[in-house]
Scaffold this motif. Structure first.
Motif, PDB file in Angstrom:
ATOM      1  N   TYR A   1       0.831  -1.205   0.000  1.00 23.15           N
ATOM      2  CA  TYR A   1       0.000   0.000   0.000  1.00 23.15           C
ATOM      3  C   TYR A   1       0.868   1.260   0.000  1.00 23.15           C
ATOM      4  CZ  TYR A   1      -4.279  -2.689   0.729  1.00 23.15           C
ATOM      5  OH  TYR A   1      -5.341  -3.538   0.559  1.00 23.15           O
ATOM      6  N   ILE A   2       2.005   1.205   0.694  1.00 16.70           N
ATOM      7  CA  ILE A   2       2.914   2.356   0.699  1.00 16.70           C
ATOM      8  C   ILE A   2       3.494   2.574  -0.698  1.00 16.70           C
ATOM      9  CG2 ILE A   2       5.116   3.194   1.605  1.00 16.70           C
ATOM     10  CD1 ILE A   2       4.429   1.737   4.237  1.00 16.70           C
ATOM     11  N   CYS A   3       3.840   1.489  -1.394  1.00 19.15           N
ATOM     12  CA  CYS A   3       4.347   1.610  -2.760  1.00 19.15           C
ATOM     13  C   CYS A   3       3.320   2.256  -3.671  1.00 19.15           C
ATOM     14  CB  CYS A   3       4.738   0.231  -3.301  1.00 19.15           C
ATOM     15  SG  CYS A   3       6.241  -0.463  -2.577  1.00 19.15           S
ATOM     16  N   PHE A   4       2.070   1.839  -3.555  1.00 23.07           N
ATOM     17  CA  PHE A   4       1.008   2.433  -4.361  1.00 23.07           C
ATOM     18  C   PHE A   4       0.860   3.928  -4.055  1.00 23.07           C
ATOM     19  CE2 PHE A   4      -0.834  -1.828  -5.329  1.00 23.07           C
ATOM     20  CZ  PHE A   4      -1.010  -1.634  -6.695  1.00 23.07           C
ATOM     21  N   ALA A   5       0.932   4.283  -2.780  1.00 19.71           N
ATOM     22  CA  ALA A   5       0.796   5.692  -2.400  1.00 19.71           C
ATOM     23  C   ALA A   5       1.938   6.518  -2.981  1.00 19.71           C
ATOM     24  CB  ALA A   5       0.767   5.825  -0.878  1.00 19.71           C
ATOM     25  N   LEU A   6       3.163   6.001  -2.924  1.00 14.53           N
ATOM     26  CA  LEU A   6       4.308   6.731  -3.467  1.00 14.53           C
ATOM     27  C   LEU A   6       4.195   6.911  -4.983  1.00 14.53           C
ATOM     28  CD1 LEU A   6       7.323   5.248  -1.454  1.00 14.53           C
ATOM     29  CD2 LEU A   6       6.577   7.632  -1.483  1.00 14.53           C
ATOM     30  N   LEU A   7       3.806   5.856  -5.681  1.00 14.86           N
ATOM     31  CA  LEU A   7       3.658   5.947  -7.128  1.00 14.86           C
ATOM     32  C   LEU A   7       2.563   6.941  -7.497  1.00 14.86           C
ATOM     33  CD1 LEU A   7       3.946   2.161  -8.087  1.00 14.86           C
ATOM     34  CD2 LEU A   7       5.571   3.953  -8.690  1.00 14.86           C
ATOM     35  N   THR A   8       1.406   6.813  -6.854  1.00 12.99           N
ATOM     36  CA  THR A   8       0.281   7.687  -7.174  1.00 12.99           C
ATOM     37  C   THR A   8       0.609   9.143  -6.855  1.00 12.99           C
ATOM     38  OG1 THR A   8      -1.243   5.877  -6.646  1.00 12.99           O
ATOM     39  CG2 THR A   8      -2.181   8.088  -6.787  1.00 12.99           C
ATOM     40  N   GLY A   9       1.133   9.383  -5.661  1.00 13.48           N
ATOM     41  CA  GLY A   9       1.444  10.747  -5.258  1.00 13.48           C
ATOM     42  C   GLY A   9       2.495  11.398  -6.135  1.00 13.48           C
ATOM     43  N   THR A  10       3.529  10.637  -6.494  1.00 12.72           N
ATOM     44  CA  THR A  10       4.605  11.204  -7.309  1.00 12.72           C
ATOM     45  C   THR A  10       4.118  11.562  -8.706  1.00 12.72           C
ATOM     46  OG1 THR A  10       6.258   9.906  -6.107  1.00 12.72           O
ATOM     47  CG2 THR A  10       6.905  10.790  -8.253  1.00 12.72           C
ATOM     48  N   PHE A  11       3.379  10.655  -9.333  1.00 12.45           N
ATOM     49  CA  PHE A  11       2.915  10.929 -10.698  1.00 12.45           C
ATOM     50  C   PHE A  11       1.937  12.103 -10.725  1.00 12.45           C
ATOM     51  CE2 PHE A  11       3.870   6.248 -11.586  1.00 12.45           C
ATOM     52  CZ  PHE A  11       5.084   6.550 -12.180  1.00 12.45           C
ATOM     53  N   ILE A  12       1.093  12.221  -9.703  1.00 13.77           N
ATOM     54  CA  ILE A  12       0.167  13.365  -9.658  1.00 13.77           C
ATOM     55  C   ILE A  12       0.946  14.667  -9.467  1.00 13.77           C
ATOM     56  CG2 ILE A  12      -1.658  14.473  -8.296  1.00 13.77           C
ATOM     57  CD1 ILE A  12      -2.842  11.730  -7.823  1.00 13.77           C
ATOM     58  N   ILE A  13       1.884  14.665  -8.523  1.00 14.39           N
ATOM     59  CA  ILE A  13       2.682  15.869  -8.265  1.00 14.39           C
ATOM     60  C   ILE A  13       3.411  16.319  -9.533  1.00 14.39           C
ATOM     61  CG2 ILE A  13       4.807  16.645  -7.132  1.00 14.39           C
ATOM     62  CD1 ILE A  13       2.548  16.926  -5.267  1.00 14.39           C
ATOM     63  N   ARG A  14       3.903  15.375 -10.321  1.00  9.23           N
ATOM     64  CA  ARG A  14       4.667  15.733 -11.524  1.00  9.23           C
ATOM     65  C   ARG A  14       3.783  16.294 -12.631  1.00  9.23           C
ATOM     66  NH1 ARG A  14       9.450  11.149 -12.302  1.00  9.23           N
ATOM     67  NH2 ARG A  14      10.490  11.545 -10.312  1.00  9.23           N
ATOM     68  N   THR A  15       2.464  16.104 -12.533  1.00  7.30           N
ATOM     69  CA  THR A  15       1.571  16.722 -13.516  1.00  7.30           C
ATOM     70  C   THR A  15       1.200  18.157 -13.134  1.00  7.30           C
ATOM     71  OG1 THR A  15      -0.445  15.904 -12.421  1.00  7.30           O
ATOM     72  CG2 THR A  15       0.563  14.463 -14.063  1.00  7.30           C
ATOM     73  N   VAL A  16       1.550  18.564 -11.914  1.00  7.99           N
ATOM     74  CA  VAL A  16       1.205  19.899 -11.422  1.00  7.99           C
ATOM     75  C   VAL A  16       2.305  20.887 -11.818  1.00  7.99           C
ATOM     76  CG1 VAL A  16       0.769  21.278  -9.343  1.00  7.99           C
ATOM     77  CG2 VAL A  16      -0.092  18.938  -9.500  1.00  7.99           C
ATOM     78  N   PRO A  17       1.964  22.071 -12.342  1.00  8.96           N
ATOM     79  CA  PRO A  17       2.982  23.074 -12.674  1.00  8.96           C
ATOM     80  C   PRO A  17       3.854  23.422 -11.474  1.00  8.96           C
ATOM     81  CG  PRO A  17       0.837  23.704 -13.569  1.00  8.96           C
ATOM     82  CD  PRO A  17       0.603  22.521 -12.696  1.00  8.96           C
TER      83      PRO A  17
END
Length: 361
Positions: free
Chosen positions: A10-26
């Motif tokens: 679950y921690i791996c999923f959170a890191l992947l999801t959070g990182t990819f979302i953050i990288r789409t933000v200006p």
């Protein structure tokens, strides 16, 4: 071992999801956040390894019970059981994501975060396909479980990445402006989907406290209280705090919030590998009562016992103490006293837990 692997998954999923979302933000709308591609690659490769642990345990149990070779049973599990089929798709998706992350041309591409986020979303759906609710309620269970976990992964993933991988305090007001409504929506979705999941798996909520599953579910819910309190102070109190003190650093407070979020993720992972009590009296025929419950409950016990809540003086005092600690946590935020606030958050959960356990009759 299986609880540790599920929590890490679950921690791996959170890191992947959070990182990819953050990288789409200006960049102007977020602090300088650097998550190494090596971290993402490890998470992508860890997903199929960690999610294989329950498949392995199932194969070991079947091989022992039917006196058949392990690999024969494993092949049947992967081909005939939904959880096994979901793992095969998870393996393919994770290896595909890892291969893309290993390519420098992909890592530098502006569309990389969107592609990574899409693959992660598919992995979350396959996780839902392998869940208890999916095995009981088909596609409805898949949708509800996936929506619940996706909302949690988005909320906690962004929180975890922003708090532990940010390099500076720049653009925090802009970050809070968009993250707060995103977090609110995720909380509402996770609570709504969680209530539906409970109607699937735990219709006898108080009665389920007899079992390890019910105990962990109660602890998870009580851990949400300090997490939501920290989310409230970081989301709404931050602006007022910044007006009074321009040098205020919100990162330690967001890290404290992320630690409670981590505990919630661990509890969720443990729940995913325990027997859900659709009917507590029937579940007790194959699952032993929780040692914590039997240690606290002083009444006579039998598998057909019916529990109810009442409020003796000791329960009222403990629940009142939990409310006082909750108010104290908010007060400590105003005084910028993080360690005391974190301790009070822990006490909210402890006092709330024992207040409810002592109320069992």
């Amino acid at each position: 071992m299986i609880y540790v692997s599920e929590a890490l998954l679950y921690i791996c999923f959170a890191l992947l999801t959070g990182t990819f979302i953050i990288r789409t933000v200006p960049e102007r709308l977020r602090p300088d956040i650097r998550v190494g591609n090596g971290v993402l690659l490890v998470c992508a490769l860890a997903v199929p390894v960690l999610s294989f642990v329950p498949i392995h345990n199932t194969a070991v149990i079947f091989a022992r019970d039917f006196d058949m070779p392990y690999f024969t049973i494993l092949r049947q599990v992967l081909s005939d059981i939904d959880a096994g089929k979901a793992w095969l798709w998870t393996l393919i998706g994770s290896l595909g994501l890892a291969a893309l992350l290993a390519l420098k041309s992909f890592r530098d591409d502006k569309h990389m975060p969107k592609v990574g986020l899409f693959i992660t979303f598919l992995l979350i759906v396959w996780l839902g396909y392998a869940s208890h609710s999916a095995s009981l309620y088909g596609m409805k269970g898949v949708i509800v479980h996936s929506a619940h976990f996706l909302a949690v992964a988005v909320w906690i993933g962004i929180l975890f990445v922003a708090s532990w991988f940010s390099r500076n305090g720049e653009n925090w007001p802009a970050f809070v402006r968009w993250f707060s409504p995103v977090a609110i929506v995720c909380v509402l979705i996770s609570i709504s989907a969680g209530l539906i999941l409970m109607s699937f798996t735990t219709p006898q909520y108080v009665q389920s406290w007899i079992l390890p599953y019910g105990q962990m579910l109660l602890i998870k819910h009580l851990l949400l209280l300090p997490l939501l309190l920290f989310a409230y102070t970081n989301g709404f109190g931050y602006r007022l705090k910044l007006l009074r003190n321009e040098s205020f650093n919100p990162r330690p407070w967001i890290r404290a919030e992320s630690l409670f979020a981590l505990l919630v993720l661990i509890a969720t992972g443990i729940l995913g590998q325990q027997t859900p009590p659709h009917d507590v009296s029937e579940t007790l025929q194959s699952v032993s009562p929780s040692p914590v419950f039997t240690a606290i409950y002083k009444g006579s016990f039998s598998p057909d016992i019916k529990l109810a809540l009442h409020l003796p003086p000791e329960s009222l005092l403990l629940l009142a103490a939990a409310i006082v600690m909750a108010a104290g946590l908010i007060s400590m935020y105003r005084g910028n006293r993080l360690k005391l606030a974190f301790a009070m958050g822990v006490l909210v959960t402890l006092f709330g837990y024992f207040g409810l356990m002592f109320a069992i009759a």
